[in-house]
Scaffold this motif. Sequence first.
Motif, PDB file in Angstrom:
ATOM      1  N   GLU A   1      41.834  36.430  47.896  1.00 16.14           N
ATOM      2  CA  GLU A   1      41.657  36.716  46.691  1.00 16.14           C
ATOM      3  C   GLU A   1      40.952  35.770  45.784  1.00 16.14           C
ATOM      4  N   GLU A   2      41.065  34.464  45.870  1.00 16.72           N
ATOM      5  CA  GLU A   2      40.214  33.542  45.470  1.00 16.72           C
ATOM      6  C   GLU A   2      38.579  33.600  45.608  1.00 16.72           C
ATOM      7  N   ARG A   3      38.704  33.725  46.953  1.00 15.90           N
ATOM      8  CA  ARG A   3      37.240  33.883  47.347  1.00 15.90           C
ATOM      9  C   ARG A   3      36.447  35.117  46.707  1.00 15.90           C
ATOM     10  N   LEU A   4      37.141  36.220  46.710  1.00 15.63           N
ATOM     11  CA  LEU A   4      36.914  37.525  46.197  1.00 15.63           C
ATOM     12  C   LEU A   4      36.407  37.312  44.755  1.00 15.63           C
ATOM     13  N   SER A   5      37.222  36.601  44.011  1.00 12.92           N
ATOM     14  CA  SER A   5      36.801  36.192  42.618  1.00 12.92           C
ATOM     15  C   SER A   5      35.591  35.366  42.410  1.00 12.92           C
ATOM     16  N   ASP A   6      35.568  34.592  43.304  1.00 13.70           N
ATOM     17  CA  ASP A   6      34.210  33.509  43.201  1.00 13.70           C
ATOM     18  C   ASP A   6      33.173  34.412  43.655  1.00 13.70           C
TER      19      ASP A   6
ATOM     20  N   LYS B   1      32.702  37.755  43.084  1.00 15.94           N
ATOM     21  CA  LYS B   1      32.496  38.579  42.022  1.00 15.94           C
ATOM     22  C   LYS B   1      31.905  37.899  40.789  1.00 15.94           C
ATOM     23  N   GLU B   2      32.211  36.532  40.371  1.00 15.21           N
ATOM     24  CA  GLU B   2      31.749  35.673  39.460  1.00 15.21           C
ATOM     25  C   GLU B   2      30.359  35.621  39.834  1.00 15.21           C
ATOM     26  N   ALA B   3      29.980  35.336  41.075  1.00 14.72           N
ATOM     27  CA  ALA B   3      28.519  34.856  41.507  1.00 14.72           C
ATOM     28  C   ALA B   3      27.787  36.460  41.305  1.00 14.72           C
ATOM     29  N   LEU B   4      28.352  37.313  41.522  1.00 15.36           N
ATOM     30  CA  LEU B   4      27.721  38.620  41.386  1.00 15.36           C
ATOM     31  C   LEU B   4      27.478  38.775  40.046  1.00 15.36           C
ATOM     32  N   LEU B   5      28.300  38.526  38.928  1.00 13.27           N
ATOM     33  CA  LEU B   5      28.009  38.741  37.711  1.00 13.27           C
ATOM     34  C   LEU B   5      26.873  37.891  37.116  1.00 13.27           C
TER      35      LEU B   5
END
Length: 118
Positions: free
Chosen positions: A56-61, A63-67
């Motif tokens: 989940e943390e990796r997914l969040s990272d 998503k942030e990089a994508l934004l």
Amino acid sequence: REEVMRLQEQLTAVRKRAQQLSEELETPSSTMRKHRDLAGKDPDQETLRAKISFLEERLSDKKEALLEKELILEEVTALSDKLRQQAMDGRQDTLGLAQKVNVFQSKIKDVTRRMMAT
């Protein structure tokens, strides 16, 4: 004729056997159904929770990089649109200047012709 009858009987027997095998394979408790235990062991609940948390943390990272990349893309797009518009404006200015130069050159030729004629 006898051969046709014999072949039909064989076909019936083979179909019957195929049906029996299909039923045996479809039955979960069948003796034909063999299974084997897989090597290794299942992770415990805590290990699974830790892995889920990590993912989940990796997914969040991600998503942030994508934004961030989307914001950069928007900025680059806006800047490229602005440059494109400046280039178009520059072309219009260049066209206007070229037309003025042509007008002045024709006036100079006209004046030169008149001067030569007198």
